[in-house]
Each structure stands twice: as structure tokens, then as C-alpha cells.
Design a protein around this motif. Structure first.
Motif, mmCIF file in Angstrom:
data_model
loop_
_atom_site.group_PDB
_atom_site.id
_atom_site.type_symbol
_atom_site.label_atom_id
_atom_site.label_comp_id
_atom_site.label_asym_id
_atom_site.label_seq_id
_atom_site.Cartn_x
_atom_site.Cartn_y
_atom_site.Cartn_z
ATOM 1 N N ALA A 108 -14.585 13.788 -7.896
ATOM 2 C CA ALA A 108 -13.667 13.456 -8.983
ATOM 3 C C ALA A 108 -14.308 12.618 -10.080
ATOM 4 O O ALA A 108 -14.020 12.786 -11.273
ATOM 5 N N ASP A 109 -15.200 11.691 -9.703
ATOM 6 C CA ASP A 109 -15.740 10.762 -10.691
ATOM 7 C C ASP A 109 -17.102 11.187 -11.240
ATOM 8 O O ASP A 109 -17.721 10.433 -11.987
ATOM 9 N N LEU A 110 -17.570 12.402 -10.920
ATOM 10 C CA LEU A 110 -18.905 12.823 -11.367
ATOM 11 C C LEU A 110 -18.994 12.868 -12.893
ATOM 12 O O LEU A 110 -19.925 12.323 -13.492
ATOM 13 N N LYS A 111 -18.016 13.508 -13.520
ATOM 14 C CA LYS A 111 -18.042 13.646 -14.972
ATOM 15 C C LYS A 111 -18.025 12.280 -15.656
ATOM 16 O O LYS A 111 -18.832 12.022 -16.572
ATOM 17 N N SER A 112 -17.146 11.386 -15.229
ATOM 18 C CA SER A 112 -17.060 10.063 -15.859
ATOM 19 C C SER A 112 -18.333 9.264 -15.624
ATOM 20 O O SER A 112 -18.791 8.534 -16.504
ATOM 21 N N ASP A 113 -18.952 9.414 -14.437
ATOM 22 C CA ASP A 113 -20.202 8.708 -14.153
ATOM 23 C C ASP A 113 -21.314 9.177 -15.084
ATOM 24 O O ASP A 113 -22.101 8.357 -15.598
ATOM 25 N N LEU A 114 -21.404 10.479 -15.312
ATOM 26 C CA LEU A 114 -22.442 11.010 -16.193
ATOM 27 C C LEU A 114 -22.213 10.565 -17.633
ATOM 28 O O LEU A 114 -23.163 10.233 -18.351
ATOM 29 N N LEU A 115 -20.960 10.550 -18.055
ATOM 30 C CA LEU A 115 -20.655 10.091 -19.413
ATOM 31 C C LEU A 115 -21.035 8.619 -19.595
ATOM 32 O O LEU A 115 -21.595 8.231 -20.626
ATOM 33 N N LYS A 116 -20.744 7.803 -18.587
ATOM 34 C CA LYS A 116 -21.115 6.390 -18.652
ATOM 35 C C LYS A 116 -22.627 6.213 -18.707
ATOM 36 O O LYS A 116 -23.147 5.363 -19.439
ATOM 37 N N GLU A 117 -23.351 7.022 -17.934
ATOM 38 C CA GLU A 117 -24.813 6.939 -17.927
ATOM 39 C C GLU A 117 -25.384 7.339 -19.290
ATOM 40 O O GLU A 117 -26.340 6.720 -19.778
ATOM 41 N N GLY A 173 -11.103 18.780 -17.081
ATOM 42 C CA GLY A 173 -11.181 18.800 -15.624
ATOM 43 C C GLY A 173 -12.606 18.780 -15.120
ATOM 44 O O GLY A 173 -13.544 18.464 -15.847
ATOM 45 N N LYS A 174 -12.780 19.150 -13.861
ATOM 46 C CA LYS A 174 -14.099 19.157 -13.240
ATOM 47 C C LYS A 174 -14.905 20.353 -13.723
ATOM 48 O O LYS A 174 -14.365 21.319 -14.257
#
Length: 251
Positions: free
Chosen positions: A54-63, A104-105
Motif C-alpha cells: 500500500a505504501d510503495l507509491k508514497s515511499d517512492l514519491l517521498k524518496e 491507486g497502486k
């Protein structure tokens, strides 16, 4: 030289798995046989499974945002090319915008395709995609390669922003390390990691003519590499010999 990479955390582990799958997908799509395109479809489903966190997309955006802020702080400093810096930031912005626009994902849009999902539901069953189980899929496999490739490209379109973000982030991470020569004594190598710096990826290159296989382990304080040799039965046994290799730690 054979390259081995070892991730120090679960986030990088997931990114490397996805990169591996995207690389496989690109190779399979370029080929022409129905069997290659079958496994290209298998790979698409694997990417969807790995990217389902679930948090993969948000983690990549933060990185991506973190890297951009860090790079922007180098502007105007001696020895820094503003032109090169602008190009890297442009790539980060493009990857960020593409990923951010996804709803979404990764691969979520494909879940609305009932035909694809019927294949996905049977593809994990041994022999589950035979022509008598999925006649419509068997018919698709008889199409000309150009038609099958066009369909595959359409299905992977929603995954490409994820692939671009991974390419940018892993490229920046790999560029952060400087390779240096080290030696394993009696098949063993250990190195303490400096406090205050968090390493995310280890890269190791070794001469394949040595016939050695590294077993790598590590955490934030230490990295350990044990060199192994494979016997005729495929079992790994410690190689008790001195050997040199190239090591890169990426932070």
C-alpha cells in the motif's frame, strides 16, 4: 566481473526485485514466440504482486522529493555543474509527476480487465493455462507477434511510471558509492561501517574465473562476506582461500 548487489533494508529489496522484473519484462516483450509473450504476461502479474504494498507509491514519491531537495542544496557550490544538476533534477521531476498521476497502486487499471484477470487467476496453477482451460488466451497466443507485442505494451503502459521512478532512484543510489579493492582472507571478509552514515546498498564485483559465490550479510554497523564454492552436487561449501574483489557501499 560478475556483479552482486545486497540491500540493507526492505525498501531497497523491493525496489531491486521490481527492477529485476522490469528488466525481464523488457527482454521478453522484444521476442516473438508465444511462449516468451506468455512469460511476459506472467512477469506483469508478478510486478503487480510485488507492487501491491500500500505504501510503495508514497515511499517512492517521498524518496524522489528528498533527493531533489538534497541535490538542489548543491547549486552554486564549487565543483558542481549547474547544467548537470539541472538535468538530474529534471529527470527526478519527470519521474515524480508520472508516478504521482497514477491512480491507486501500480497496475491497478489492469484489474478492471476481466480477460487478463481470468488468466491471472489460473496462471499460478500448474498447467492451468492450457488451451482447453483458456481457449481465448490460446487464441491470443496464435496472433502475429506484432499484435501480441502491441497488446503487451498497452497493458504495461500503467506500469511505466513506476519503472521510471525506480530507474532514477536506484541510479542515484548506485552513483553515490565509490568502488574500492578489498581482499578476503581465507574466504572471509568483514568490514565495520562508520556510525552516523546509513548505507542502503552493497555492490560487489568478482572475477567469475575464480569460481566463487559470495554469501553476503550486513546491517547498519557491519558487513560480512563469505566466499563459497559449489560442489558437483550443487551444495555450497566454504572456499578457504584468499581472493580479491571490488566493493562499493552506497548511502
Amino acid at each position: 566481473m560478475v556483479l552482486y548487489e545486497y540491500p540493507f533494508n526492505e525498501s531497497i529489496r523491493t525496489m531491486l526485485r521490481l527492477e529485476h522484473l522490469f528488466d525481464r519484462l523488457g527482454q521478453l516483450m522484444e521476442r516473438e514466440t508465444p511462449l516468451d509473450h506468455h512469460f511476459a504476461l506472467v512477469t506483469i502479474f508478478e510486478i503487480m504482486d510485488v507492487a501491491s504494498r500500500a505504501d510503495l507509491k508514497s515511499d517512492l514519491l517521498k524518496e524522489l522529493e528528498r533527493h531533489k531537495a538534497q541535490l538542489a542544496s548543491y547549486r552554486g557550490k564549487p565543483g558542481v555543474s549547474d547544467e548537470a544538476l539541472d538535468e538530474v533534477i529534471r529527470r527526478i521531476d519527470h519521474a515524480f509527476d508520472g508516478l504521482n498521476k497514477l491512480s491507486g497502486k501500480a497496475g491497478h487499471a489492469l484489474t478492471a480487465n476481466e480477460w487478463l484477470m481470468s488468466i491471472r487467476s489460473r496462471i499460478s496453477i500448474p498447467g492451468g493455462t492450457c488451451e482447453f482451460d483458456l481457449p481465448a488466451y490460446y487464441t491470443w497466443q496464435q496472433f502475429l507477434p506484432v499484435r501480441r507485442r502491441k497488446d503487451l505494451m498497452q497493458w504495461t503502459e500503467s506500469l511505466m511510471p513506476l519503472a521510471e521512478a525506480l530507474q532514477v532512484l536506484l541510479g542515484l543510489l548506485r552513483d553515490s558509492g565509490a568502488p574500492h579493492k578489498v581482499a578476503a582472507s581465507n574466504g572471509q571478509f568483514q568490514q565495520s561501517l562508520p556510525a552516523g552514515r546509513v548505507y542502503q546498498l552493497l555492490r560487489m564485483r568478482i572475477d567469475p574465473s575464480l569460481g566463487l559465490i559470495p554469501e553476503i550479510s550486513g546491517h547498519r554497523l557491519m558487513v560480512s562476506i563469505r566466499l563459497m564454492r559449489q560442489d558437483e552436487d550443487g551444495r555450497l561449501k566454504p572456499a578457504q582461500q584468499d581472493a580479491g574483489f571490488e566493493l562499493t557501499l552506497c548511502a
